[in-house]
Each structure stands twice: as structure tokens, then as C-alpha cells.
Design a protein around this motif. Structure first.
Motif, PDB file in Angstrom:
ATOM      1  N   ALA A  67      51.178  28.619  46.979  1.00 24.05           N
ATOM      2  CA  ALA A  67      50.704  29.697  45.964  1.00 24.05           C
ATOM      3  C   ALA A  67      51.462  29.857  44.692  1.00 24.05           C
ATOM      4  O   ALA A  67      52.622  30.036  44.983  1.00 24.05           O
ATOM      5  CB  ALA A  67      50.355  30.871  46.578  1.00 24.05           C
ATOM      6  N   THR A  68      50.768  29.697  43.713  1.00 22.71           N
ATOM      7  CA  THR A  68      51.784  29.540  42.382  1.00 22.71           C
ATOM      8  C   THR A  68      51.562  30.840  41.623  1.00 22.71           C
ATOM      9  O   THR A  68      52.727  31.265  40.772  1.00 22.71           O
ATOM     10  CB  THR A  68      51.569  28.202  41.481  1.00 22.71           C
ATOM     11  N   ALA A  69      50.337  31.488  41.532  1.00 22.89           N
ATOM     12  CA  ALA A  69      50.233  32.569  40.441  1.00 22.89           C
ATOM     13  C   ALA A  69      49.037  33.140  40.966  1.00 22.89           C
ATOM     14  O   ALA A  69      48.086  32.725  41.474  1.00 22.89           O
ATOM     15  CB  ALA A  69      50.165  32.222  39.220  1.00 22.89           C
ATOM     16  N   ASN A  78      50.055  40.765  46.303  1.00 23.16           N
ATOM     17  CA  ASN A  78      49.447  39.659  46.443  1.00 23.16           C
ATOM     18  C   ASN A  78      50.139  38.101  45.993  1.00 23.16           C
ATOM     19  O   ASN A  78      49.676  37.075  45.653  1.00 23.16           O
ATOM     20  CB  ASN A  78      48.142  39.423  45.244  1.00 23.16           C
ATOM     21  N   GLN A  79      51.396  38.405  46.203  1.00 22.53           N
ATOM     22  CA  GLN A  79      52.597  37.156  46.056  1.00 22.53           C
ATOM     23  C   GLN A  79      52.376  36.529  47.336  1.00 22.53           C
ATOM     24  O   GLN A  79      53.068  36.733  48.400  1.00 22.53           O
ATOM     25  CB  GLN A  79      53.839  37.690  45.635  1.00 22.53           C
ATOM     26  N   TRP A  80      52.001  35.258  47.615  1.00 27.79           N
ATOM     27  CA  TRP A  80      51.854  34.445  48.540  1.00 27.79           C
ATOM     28  C   TRP A  80      52.614  33.059  48.401  1.00 27.79           C
ATOM     29  O   TRP A  80      52.635  32.769  47.461  1.00 27.79           O
ATOM     30  CB  TRP A  80      50.354  34.056  49.188  1.00 27.79           C
ATOM     31  N   LEU A  83      49.132  28.612  51.114  1.00 29.01           N
ATOM     32  CA  LEU A  83      47.810  28.851  51.364  1.00 29.01           C
ATOM     33  C   LEU A  83      47.174  27.564  52.410  1.00 29.01           C
ATOM     34  O   LEU A  83      47.598  26.243  51.906  1.00 29.01           O
ATOM     35  CB  LEU A  83      46.762  28.945  50.332  1.00 29.01           C
ATOM     36  N   ALA A  84      46.215  27.772  53.153  1.00 27.98           N
ATOM     37  CA  ALA A  84      45.558  26.675  53.835  1.00 27.98           C
ATOM     38  C   ALA A  84      44.215  27.183  54.282  1.00 27.98           C
ATOM     39  O   ALA A  84      43.740  28.162  54.382  1.00 27.98           O
ATOM     40  CB  ALA A  84      46.335  26.393  55.381  1.00 27.98           C
TER      41      ALA A  84
END
Length: 133
Positions: A67-69, A78-80, A83-84
Motif C-alpha cells: 500500500a503506497t498512498a 487509512n495507512q496500510w 493489501l491482498a
């Protein structure tokens, strides 16, 4: 039950025989709770055990990535890290895996050790209903 935060009531409200794609959002711990490397290292151990369980139930890992932005919406909360997208042929297959003793004893400890937060969102398959282009 294997996972203490599993929303069985919400999942049971879905059609148990319908296919589902799970959106996994993960935020890793800096250090694994078991002291064996980073949160990412613990998550890799989790994945190595979980992917065969997914495949055994007819599922597949569709996509994974960093997750880049945040592209739209509030960045706060919402900073992750990762993701999958995971496809299961039925909601029942997902529940079966998540509530299995094998998952509870072998997989979930690595997930817990590695993830400071892990959210899974169940989706209906919509790509077959809408055509792009």
C-alpha cells in the motif's frame, strides 16, 4: 473459533454458497511479537501456511501488493502496509478455513504476531456484472 475478531454473524448473513473476494488490509508490527524478526517476517510465515489452505478449499490469491498512498479519502486511519485480494468459491469455504483447528493452531499465531491491524472486507463478485470500456 480460530480468530477472535471473525464476524461470523455478518458472514452468515451472506449467501454461504456464493463466491466471495476478500480484501485484506494489513498494518505490520515493527517487530514480531514472538521476537522472530519483523512483523513482515511473521506475515510471510503466516502466508506460507495459509495459501495452501486457501487452495485446498478451491480459493486463490488474486493479487498482493504494498500500500503506497491513499488516493482518495482521508489519510488518517487509512495507512496500510500491504493489501491482498483472495478469492473463495463460497463464503462457506472461507468460514471453514478460518474456523479450522489447523488455522487456529498453525496460522493465526503468525498473523497475530505480525499484524498490528488486519481488516478483511467481504465483497460480492461484481466484475462479471459490469463491463469496462
Amino acid at each position: 473459533m480460530a480468530v477472535d475478531l471473525l464476524n461470523v454473524k455478518g458472514l452468515q448473513a451472506l449467501d454461504p454458497l456464493a463466491p466471495v473476494v476478500m480484501v485484506n488490509l494489513m498494518r505490520f508490527r515493527e517487530r514480531s511479537l514472538d521476537g522472530d524478526g519483523s512483523g513482515w517476517d511473521a506475515y510471510l510465515r503466516y502466508s506460507a501456511l495459509t495459501v495452501p489452505m486457501i487452495k485446498a478449499r478451491g480459493g486463490t490469491l488474486l493479487w498482493t501488493g504494498d500500500a503506497t498512498a491513499v488516493a482518495l479519502g482521508s489519510e488518517v486511519g487509512n495507512q496500510w502496509d500491504y493489501l491482498a485480494l483472495v478469492y473463495y468459491p463460497t463464503v462457506a469455504a472461507f468460514i471453514d478455513m478460518m474456523t479450522s483447528q489447523d488455522y487456529e493452531q498453525r496460522c493465526d499465531p503468525h498473523r497475530t504476531n505480525g499484524c498490528a491491524e488486519h481488516v478483511i472486507i467481504a465483497t460480492k463478485e461484481a466484475y462479471s456484472k459490469f463491463k469496462m470500456g
